[in-house]
Every structure is written in structure tokens, then in C-alpha cells.
Design a protein around this motif. Structure first.
Motif, PDB file in Angstrom:
ATOM      1  N   ILE A  21       7.967 -14.734  26.971  1.00 26.13           N
ATOM      2  CA  ILE A  21       6.533 -14.925  26.747  1.00 26.13           C
ATOM      3  C   ILE A  21       5.758 -13.661  27.093  1.00 26.13           C
ATOM      4  O   ILE A  21       4.881 -13.221  26.341  1.00 26.13           O
ATOM      5  N   ILE A  22       6.084 -13.049  28.235  1.00 23.14           N
ATOM      6  CA  ILE A  22       5.395 -11.834  28.674  1.00 23.14           C
ATOM      7  C   ILE A  22       5.636 -10.693  27.688  1.00 23.14           C
ATOM      8  O   ILE A  22       4.703  -9.979  27.295  1.00 23.14           O
ATOM      9  N   THR A  23       6.890 -10.516  27.266  1.00 22.36           N
ATOM     10  CA  THR A  23       7.233  -9.439  26.332  1.00 22.36           C
ATOM     11  C   THR A  23       6.503  -9.594  25.007  1.00 22.36           C
ATOM     12  O   THR A  23       5.924  -8.632  24.486  1.00 22.36           O
ATOM     13  N   CYS A  24       6.534 -10.798  24.461  1.00 22.13           N
ATOM     14  CA  CYS A  24       5.878 -11.032  23.169  1.00 22.13           C
ATOM     15  C   CYS A  24       4.368 -10.815  23.266  1.00 22.13           C
ATOM     16  O   CYS A  24       3.746 -10.274  22.349  1.00 22.13           O
ATOM     17  N   PRO A  30       4.130 -13.129  18.185  1.00 20.15           N
ATOM     18  CA  PRO A  30       3.839 -14.558  18.356  1.00 20.15           C
ATOM     19  C   PRO A  30       4.528 -15.129  19.598  1.00 20.15           C
ATOM     20  O   PRO A  30       5.596 -14.668  19.992  1.00 20.15           O
ATOM     21  N   ASP A  31       3.907 -16.106  20.199  1.00 25.46           N
ATOM     22  CA  ASP A  31       4.500 -16.805  21.335  1.00 25.46           C
ATOM     23  C   ASP A  31       5.835 -17.406  20.888  1.00 25.46           C
ATOM     24  O   ASP A  31       5.875 -18.170  19.919  1.00 25.46           O
ATOM     25  N   PRO A  32       6.946 -17.071  21.545  1.00 27.48           N
ATOM     26  CA  PRO A  32       8.258 -17.574  21.119  1.00 27.48           C
ATOM     27  C   PRO A  32       8.368 -19.094  21.150  1.00 27.48           C
ATOM     28  O   PRO A  32       9.204 -19.676  20.462  1.00 27.48           O
ATOM     29  N   ARG A  33       7.488 -19.741  21.918  1.00 28.48           N
ATOM     30  CA  ARG A  33       7.520 -21.200  21.990  1.00 28.48           C
ATOM     31  C   ARG A  33       6.984 -21.836  20.715  1.00 28.48           C
ATOM     32  O   ARG A  33       7.171 -23.035  20.500  1.00 28.48           O
ATOM     33  N   THR A  34       6.329 -21.033  19.880  1.00 29.67           N
ATOM     34  CA  THR A  34       5.772 -21.539  18.615  1.00 29.67           C
ATOM     35  C   THR A  34       6.578 -21.068  17.412  1.00 29.67           C
ATOM     36  O   THR A  34       6.201 -21.337  16.275  1.00 29.67           O
ATOM     37  N   GLN A  35       7.680 -20.373  17.673  1.00 25.80           N
ATOM     38  CA  GLN A  35       8.481 -19.805  16.595  1.00 25.80           C
ATOM     39  C   GLN A  35       9.913 -20.325  16.641  1.00 25.80           C
ATOM     40  O   GLN A  35      10.429 -20.636  17.715  1.00 25.80           O
ATOM     41  N   GLY A  36      10.555 -20.394  15.498  1.00 26.29           N
ATOM     42  CA  GLY A  36      11.974 -20.730  15.425  1.00 26.29           C
ATOM     43  C   GLY A  36      12.346 -21.980  16.189  1.00 26.29           C
ATOM     44  O   GLY A  36      11.794 -23.066  15.964  1.00 26.29           O
ATOM     45  N   SER A  37      13.271 -21.815  17.141  1.00 18.20           N
ATOM     46  CA  SER A  37      13.751 -22.946  17.934  1.00 18.20           C
ATOM     47  C   SER A  37      12.757 -23.366  19.008  1.00 18.20           C
ATOM     48  O   SER A  37      12.909 -24.423  19.611  1.00 18.20           O
ATOM     49  N   GLY A  38      11.760 -22.504  19.258  1.00 18.81           N
ATOM     50  CA  GLY A  38      10.790 -22.810  20.301  1.00 18.81           C
ATOM     51  C   GLY A  38      11.287 -22.469  21.694  1.00 18.81           C
ATOM     52  O   GLY A  38      10.582 -22.694  22.681  1.00 18.81           O
ATOM     53  N   SER A  48      12.226 -13.767  15.831  1.00 20.22           N
ATOM     54  CA  SER A  48      10.796 -13.683  15.520  1.00 20.22           C
ATOM     55  C   SER A  48      10.162 -12.334  15.834  1.00 20.22           C
ATOM     56  O   SER A  48       9.140 -11.977  15.246  1.00 20.22           O
ATOM     57  N   GLY A  49      10.789 -11.558  16.740  1.00 14.84           N
ATOM     58  CA  GLY A  49      10.148 -10.317  17.157  1.00 14.84           C
ATOM     59  C   GLY A  49      10.971  -9.059  17.001  1.00 14.84           C
ATOM     60  O   GLY A  49      10.459  -7.956  17.199  1.00 14.84           O
ATOM     61  N   GLY A  50      12.252  -9.195  16.662  1.00  9.68           N
ATOM     62  CA  GLY A  50      13.085  -8.027  16.452  1.00  9.68           C
ATOM     63  C   GLY A  50      13.914  -7.625  17.658  1.00  9.68           C
ATOM     64  O   GLY A  50      13.823  -8.207  18.742  1.00  9.68           O
ATOM     65  N   LYS A  51      14.731  -6.575  17.453  1.00 10.31           N
ATOM     66  CA  LYS A  51      15.708  -6.165  18.453  1.00 10.31           C
ATOM     67  C   LYS A  51      15.064  -5.634  19.740  1.00 10.31           C
ATOM     68  O   LYS A  51      15.537  -5.922  20.842  1.00 10.31           O
ATOM     69  N   LYS A  52      14.002  -4.818  19.614  1.00  3.01           N
ATOM     70  CA  LYS A  52      13.377  -4.235  20.796  1.00  3.01           C
ATOM     71  C   LYS A  52      12.895  -5.322  21.752  1.00  3.01           C
ATOM     72  O   LYS A  52      13.193  -5.286  22.953  1.00  3.01           O
ATOM     73  N   ALA A  53      12.170  -6.282  21.215  1.00  3.11           N
ATOM     74  CA  ALA A  53      11.642  -7.375  22.043  1.00  3.11           C
ATOM     75  C   ALA A  53      12.782  -8.203  22.627  1.00  3.11           C
ATOM     76  O   ALA A  53      12.709  -8.646  23.784  1.00  3.11           O
ATOM     77  N   ALA A  54      13.843  -8.403  21.854  1.00  3.50           N
ATOM     78  CA  ALA A  54      14.977  -9.207  22.316  1.00  3.50           C
ATOM     79  C   ALA A  54      15.715  -8.502  23.459  1.00  3.50           C
ATOM     80  O   ALA A  54      16.112  -9.148  24.431  1.00  3.50           O
ATOM     81  N   ILE A  55      15.881  -7.196  23.342  1.00  5.12           N
ATOM     82  CA  ILE A  55      16.578  -6.436  24.389  1.00  5.12           C
ATOM     83  C   ILE A  55      15.778  -6.458  25.683  1.00  5.12           C
ATOM     84  O   ILE A  55      16.332  -6.632  26.774  1.00  5.12           O
ATOM     85  N   THR A  57      13.642  -8.757  26.574  1.00  4.75           N
ATOM     86  CA  THR A  57      13.719 -10.134  27.074  1.00  4.75           C
ATOM     87  C   THR A  57      15.049 -10.393  27.764  1.00  4.75           C
ATOM     88  O   THR A  57      15.097 -10.954  28.869  1.00  4.75           O
ATOM     89  N   LEU A  58      16.129  -9.979  27.117  1.00  2.50           N
ATOM     90  CA  LEU A  58      17.466 -10.176  27.680  1.00  2.50           C
ATOM     91  C   LEU A  58      17.603  -9.463  29.021  1.00  2.50           C
ATOM     92  O   LEU A  58      18.105 -10.043  30.000  1.00  2.50           O
ATOM     93  N   THR A  59      17.128  -8.230  29.082  1.00  3.08           N
ATOM     94  CA  THR A  59      17.212  -7.450  30.321  1.00  3.08           C
ATOM     95  C   THR A  59      16.389  -8.094  31.441  1.00  3.08           C
ATOM     96  O   THR A  59      16.850  -8.216  32.579  1.00  3.08           O
ATOM     97  N   GLY A  60      15.175  -8.501  31.093  1.00  3.49           N
ATOM     98  CA  GLY A  60      14.306  -9.134  32.088  1.00  3.49           C
ATOM     99  C   GLY A  60      14.883 -10.440  32.605  1.00  3.49           C
ATOM    100  O   GLY A  60      14.838 -10.711  33.816  1.00  3.49           O
ATOM    101  N   ASP A  61      15.416 -11.247  31.705  1.00  2.48           N
ATOM    102  CA  ASP A  61      16.009 -12.527  32.114  1.00  2.48           C
ATOM    103  C   ASP A  61      17.218 -12.309  33.025  1.00  2.48           C
ATOM    104  O   ASP A  61      17.437 -13.056  33.983  1.00  2.48           O
TER     105      ASP A  61
END
Length: 197
Positions: A21-24, A30-38, A48-55, A57-61
Motif C-alpha cells: 500500500i505504501i509503495t503504490c 492504484p491501491d493494490p487492494r482495489t486491483q487484481g486479487s485485492g 498492477s504496478g510493474g516490476k519496480k513496485a513489486a521488488i 514491496t517484496l523487499t519491504g515485506d
């Protein structure tokens, strides 16, 4: 005792930070909770946001599972106290205090917790995920197999009862959060890696 309670609460609050949520929000996505699987996790952010945002997010998590455990160990916590800190960080991701207690599925944060407990446990879980996902071509299958074997890796490598029990609890919670994935796997409709759902 007071220190242990503070570290457990801090672990939960750190785990409650939703990297997705913070990254997006910071990247104007878009808020990931409103996209795709939610689901506010790296996989959904990737769609919904591409590789940069995913990386990011993955690192932060991963870090929000890793850091609380490392801090707890730096303060000398072990056994039950360390297990509670680890579990608190994981639960924070699943049930975040800042986002209505509706969080992600816990795979990356769980891996961070395991790496914090012992690098070998984290590596064993990661290799298990890579092998299972690679063979099945299903990401969620990799996560489920890794979750199943995680208590065994903890028991073999660390030999600690409370940490092994934490691994069991994490496994059960991961099964629960992946229930819809399990149903799709059984029905043969779970998306393969590299294919859109």
C-alpha cells in the motif's frame, strides 16, 4: 519481561506496515487492494504496478519480518520470547493494525522471519519454494510446499520446540490465507507462472 513485551508489540506494529500500500501510494499507483486479487502483496503489485513496485514491496515485506527478529536476538531473546516476536511480526502482516486488520498472505514476511531466526532455515525454505514452484510452475504451490516443510527445517537446524511450534502456526496460517489458491490448484485453474490469470 517488560523488554520482551515491548519487542513483541514493536514486532507486530512493524509487521503491520503494508509495504504494498505504501509503495503504490508513493509511486502514484492504484491501491493494490482495489486491483487484481485485492491482495496487498508483491505478486498482485507486480500485475498492477510493474516490476519496480513489486521488488520494493517484496523487499519491504521481507525486511519487516527479518528486522524485528534480528533486534530481538540482539537483545538476547531466545526460545519462547523469540518465537513470540517472530510470530508477532508475521501476524502484523496478516492482520495489520493500520489497515483494518486485512493484510497479505505472508509469504515474503514469513521468509524474512525465517532468515532472522537462522540464515540456513530461510535458505532451506527459499530453496524449497523455488524447487516446488519450478516443478509445478505454480507460485502458490511453491509457497504451500515450503510452508509444509518449514517446521521440519526449524526442528532440524535449530532444535528449538517453541520456534518449531511457531513454524507450525505460520504453516497453518499460510494454508488458511491460500485457501482460494488451494481450491484452484485442486480444480486445475490456478494460474501458471508467467501466465496471466
Amino acid at each position: 519481561m517488560i523488554l520482551q513485551i515491548i519487542l513483541i508489540i514493536a514486532a507486530y506494529l512493524i509487521g503491520s506496515l503494508s509495504t504494498a500500500i505504501i509503495t503504490c501510494k508513493l509511486l502514484g499507483l492504484p491501491d493494490p487492494r482495489t486491483q487484481g486479487s485485492g491482495n496487498p502483496g508483491a505478486t498482485n503489485v507486480l500485475r498492477s504496478g510493474g516490476k519496480k513496485a513489486a521488488i520494493i514491496t517484496l523487499t519491504g515485506d521481507l525486511l519487516k519480518g527479518l528486522i524485528p527478529v534480528l533486534i530481538a536476538q540482539a537483545f538476547g531473546l531466545s526460545g519462547l520470547a523469540l518465537a513470540l516476536v517472530a510470530l508477532a511480526a508475521f501476524l502484523g502482516h496478516l492482520f495489520p493494525a493500520y489497515h483494518g486488520f486485512k493484510g497479505g498472505k505472508g509469504v515474503a514476511t514469513g521468509l524474512g522471519v525465517l532468515l532472522g531466526l537462522h540464515w540456513a532455515v530461510g535458505v532451506a525454505a527459499l530453496v524449497t519454494w523455488l524447487l516446488a514452484a519450478g516443478i509445478s510452475r505454480i507460485s502458490s504451490m511453491g509457497a504451500l510446499v515450503a510452508a509444509t516443510l518449514t517446521p521440519i527445517w526449524i526442528a532440524l537446524i535449530l532444535g528449538d520446540f517453541w520456534l518449531t511450534m511457531t513454524g507450525c502456526i505460520m504453516m497453518i496460517l499460510l494454508y488458511w490465507r491460500h485457501w482460494s489458491n488451494i481450491q484452484r490448484i485442486l480444480a486445475g485453474t490456478e494460474p501458471k507462472i508467467g501466465r496471466k490469470s
